[in-house]
Design a protein around this motif. Structure first.
Motif, short mmCIF file in Angstrom:
data_model
loop_
_atom_site.label_atom_id
_atom_site.label_comp_id
_atom_site.label_asym_id
_atom_site.label_seq_id
_atom_site.Cartn_x
_atom_site.Cartn_y
_atom_site.Cartn_z
N PRO A 29 15.28 102.33 70.82
CA PRO A 29 14.33 101.41 71.42
C PRO A 29 13.44 102.09 72.46
CG PRO A 29 16.56 100.98 72.23
CD PRO A 29 16.69 101.97 71.13
N ILE A 30 12.22 101.56 72.59
CA ILE A 30 11.21 102.16 73.46
C ILE A 30 10.49 101.10 74.28
CG2 ILE A 30 9.39 102.07 71.71
CD1 ILE A 30 9.90 104.89 74.31
N PHE A 31 10.16 101.45 75.51
CA PHE A 31 9.26 100.62 76.32
C PHE A 31 7.92 101.33 76.41
CE2 PHE A 31 7.16 99.49 80.26
CZ PHE A 31 7.11 98.10 80.16
N MET A 32 6.83 100.58 76.23
CA MET A 32 5.48 101.14 76.28
C MET A 32 4.79 100.74 77.58
SD MET A 32 4.24 100.36 72.35
CE MET A 32 4.80 98.64 72.33
N ILE A 57 2.12 104.67 74.88
CA ILE A 57 1.61 103.70 75.85
C ILE A 57 0.76 102.68 75.10
CG2 ILE A 57 1.66 105.34 77.76
CD1 ILE A 57 -1.40 105.62 77.45
N LEU A 58 0.38 101.63 75.80
CA LEU A 58 -0.38 100.54 75.19
C LEU A 58 -1.76 100.41 75.84
CD1 LEU A 58 0.83 97.05 74.20
CD2 LEU A 58 -0.97 97.16 75.92
N GLY A 59 -2.78 100.15 75.00
CA GLY A 59 -4.11 99.79 75.47
C GLY A 59 -4.49 98.43 74.90
N ASN A 60 -5.60 97.87 75.37
CA ASN A 60 -5.96 96.52 74.94
C ASN A 60 -7.37 96.47 74.36
OD1 ASN A 60 -7.26 93.67 75.76
ND2 ASN A 60 -5.15 93.45 75.08
N THR A 61 -7.46 95.93 73.15
CA THR A 61 -8.73 95.88 72.42
C THR A 61 -9.78 95.08 73.17
OG1 THR A 61 -7.67 96.22 70.28
CG2 THR A 61 -9.80 95.09 70.27
N TYR A 62 -9.41 93.91 73.67
CA TYR A 62 -10.37 93.05 74.37
C TYR A 62 -10.97 93.79 75.56
CZ TYR A 62 -11.80 89.52 77.82
OH TYR A 62 -12.48 88.81 78.77
N HIS A 63 -10.14 94.38 76.41
CA HIS A 63 -10.63 95.03 77.62
C HIS A 63 -11.42 96.30 77.31
CE1 HIS A 63 -8.76 92.41 80.59
NE2 HIS A 63 -7.70 92.36 79.80
N ASN A 88 1.33 109.06 71.57
CA ASN A 88 1.00 107.84 70.83
C ASN A 88 0.39 106.75 71.71
OD1 ASN A 88 2.08 108.00 67.90
ND2 ASN A 88 3.69 108.96 69.14
N ILE A 89 -0.47 105.94 71.07
CA ILE A 89 -1.07 104.76 71.70
C ILE A 89 -0.98 103.60 70.71
CG2 ILE A 89 -3.16 103.71 72.66
CD1 ILE A 89 -4.16 106.50 73.37
N LEU A 90 -0.65 102.42 71.23
CA LEU A 90 -0.71 101.17 70.47
C LEU A 90 -1.76 100.28 71.13
CD1 LEU A 90 2.17 98.95 69.16
CD2 LEU A 90 0.48 97.94 70.70
N THR A 91 -2.58 99.61 70.33
CA THR A 91 -3.52 98.64 70.89
C THR A 91 -3.18 97.22 70.45
OG1 THR A 91 -5.07 99.30 69.12
CG2 THR A 91 -5.57 100.01 71.37
N ASP A 92 -3.08 96.33 71.45
CA ASP A 92 -2.97 94.90 71.22
C ASP A 92 -4.36 94.40 70.80
OD1 ASP A 92 -2.71 92.17 71.37
OD2 ASP A 92 -2.08 92.11 73.46
N ASN A 262 17.19 91.53 74.16
CA ASN A 262 16.43 91.57 72.90
C ASN A 262 16.71 92.83 72.10
OD1 ASN A 262 14.62 89.13 72.58
ND2 ASN A 262 14.15 89.70 74.69
N ILE A 263 17.06 93.93 72.75
CA ILE A 263 17.56 95.09 72.02
C ILE A 263 18.81 94.69 71.24
CG2 ILE A 263 18.69 97.35 72.25
CD1 ILE A 263 16.76 97.95 74.56
N ALA A 264 19.68 93.92 71.89
CA ALA A 264 20.91 93.46 71.23
C ALA A 264 20.63 92.57 70.03
CB ALA A 264 21.80 92.73 72.23
N LEU A 265 19.42 91.98 69.99
CA LEU A 265 19.03 91.11 68.87
C LEU A 265 18.26 91.86 67.78
CD1 LEU A 265 17.96 87.97 70.93
CD2 LEU A 265 20.04 88.25 69.57
N GLY A 266 18.09 93.18 67.95
CA GLY A 266 17.49 93.97 66.89
C GLY A 266 16.03 94.33 67.10
N VAL A 267 15.53 94.23 68.34
CA VAL A 267 14.15 94.62 68.64
C VAL A 267 14.10 96.09 69.02
CG1 VAL A 267 12.18 94.23 70.18
CG2 VAL A 267 13.51 92.28 69.33
N ASP A 268 13.01 96.77 68.60
CA ASP A 268 12.87 98.21 68.82
C ASP A 268 11.83 98.60 69.85
OD1 ASP A 268 14.60 98.88 66.45
OD2 ASP A 268 12.96 97.89 65.39
N MET A 269 10.79 97.76 70.03
CA MET A 269 9.64 98.14 70.85
C MET A 269 9.29 97.01 71.82
SD MET A 269 7.31 99.66 67.73
CE MET A 269 6.01 100.33 68.77
N PHE A 270 8.90 97.40 73.05
CA PHE A 270 8.55 96.44 74.09
C PHE A 270 7.35 96.93 74.88
CE2 PHE A 270 13.09 96.31 73.34
CZ PHE A 270 13.40 94.96 73.28
#
Length: 376
Positions: A29-32, A57-63, A88-92, A262-270
């Motif tokens: 699991p990872i936190f961004m 890390i995370l960036g935002n499309t709107y902004h 790596n970068i993820l965009t919402d 939520n990691i315990a529930l099977g989530v990988d990314m936050f």
């Protein structure tokens, strides 16, 4: 993008995995950390790389669309080069901003017309336009355009919104296939499960998203004011349905305890603004509980900020000194709080991964939840 499921915890649904993209490996699991406008607020890239050390890390499309605008990002060669970040970068996609701009937007089947929070100018986001913008930004992982419903939310509204999100997803997929990448590396596409806090809608949406065949999947519309128990119940419904061989991303969550549960529930990314926003306001997370460093009790406490912390600020500065910085409104205090909290969040998910691999995650998680649920 490739996802390798390394191992699963025997006493929960927690998983350890690895996502590989053209910009490197992301151990889950990872936190961004949230870098909304091409920066993790108050943190130099050198500190981000060396002290906090996230894989993504995370960036935002709107902004980013509003500032600096896609034309500037394209001239720079994409967001990675613009901000000098080679991981790596993820965009919402902006769906959450559509939710937060409720007083200044109008949602139709075509898309969303909204008023800029900067200058009041009007803009239109459609699924097609959002895919084009994310191509210009150039993140490694990009998100479908969705509507994030508020909490509480009327059942009929949640149902209509969910179906529209599904139709928008189909349009995103169709348009993305026609829109080539711009910077010579692949972009992975994640659709988003919606359905508010209604079990039947969450189940229906999770099945629709699972059948879309994407390389990863996201869970949206939670952490918007609902009780934690509701969040966990919806997450469990969804993770029971989403494919096991693909990463699962819970958007906008949350507190350290939320993340472990939520990691315990099977989530990988936050991702969440909480560590940076709270750090700037003097709230520091530790494995033994939460500190409000502004409190007078720390005025003459010359012990390290966090003797168990993993970043250099944790032992370089005392509680008394950091409290002083906040009391005189010195920007350094906000920077120290941010670096500390991000370092703690990274330690938390990496420690969770170690315990998943070791086979004792659930026992460790239960102990950590009790420890962290304190005000120091």
């Amino acid at each position: 993008m490739q996802f390798n499921l390394v191992t699963k915890d025997a006493a929960s649904k927690a998983r350890a995995g690895a996502i590989t993209t053209d910009h490197g490996t992301i151990e889950t699991p990872i936190f961004m950390p949230v870098g909304t406008v091409a920066t993790v607020k108050g943190v130099h890239q050198r500190e981000l790389e060396q002290d906090i050390n996230p894989d993504i890390i995370l960036g935002n499309t709107y902004h980013l669309y509003l500032r600096p605008q896609t034309e500037i990002l394209e001239k720079a060669g994409g967001l990675h080069k613009f901000m000098n970040w080679d991981r790596n970068i993820l965009t919402d996609s902006g769906g959450y901003q559509v939710y937060s701009l409720s007083a200044n937007r109008k949602i139709k089947e075509e898309g969303v017309k909204f008023k800029s929070h900067i200058d009041g100018s009007f803009h239109m986001f459609t699924p097609e336009r959002v895919m084009e913008i994310q191509r210009s930004i150039g993140a490694d992982i990009i998100m479908a355009f969705d509507e994030c419903t508020p909490y509480p939310c009327d059942y009929n509204y949640a149902k209509r919104s969910m179906h529209m999100t599904h139709r928008w997803l189909d349009r995103c997929i169709d348009h993305l296939a026609k829109t080539p990448v711009k910077y010579g590396y692949d972009q992975a596409f994640f659709p988003i499960v919606q359905g508010s806090t209604y079990k039947d809608l969450r189940k229906q949406s999770a099945e629709y998203i699972a059948n879309s065949g994407a390389v990863g999947n996201a869970i949206g519309g939670l952490s918007v004011g609902e009780p934690a128990e509701e969040m966990y119940a919806m997450t469990e419904i969804v993770t029971d349905i989403l494919p096991e061989d693909k990463p699962r991303y819970l958007m906008g969550v949350g507190t350290p305890i939320n993340i472990l549960e939520n990691i315990a529930l099977g989530v990988d990314m936050f991702d969440c603004v909480m560590p940076t926003r709270n750090g700037r306001n003097g709230t520091l997370f530790t494995q033994h509980g939460t500190i409000n460093i502004k409190n007078k009790k720390w005025e003459d406490d010359f012990s390290p900020l966090d003797p168990d912390g993993t970043t250099w600020v944790d032992t370089a500065y005392s509680k008394a000194y950091v409290r002083h910085l906040f009391s005189v409104n010195e920007i350094l205090g906000r920077q120290i709080g941010t670096i500390h909290n991000l370092g703690f969040y990274m330690w938390l998910v990496r420690e969770a991964r170690k315990h998943i691999i070791a086979g004792d995650f659930y026992t460790w998680k239960e102990k950590m939840v009790k420890q962290m649920d304190k005000r120091l």
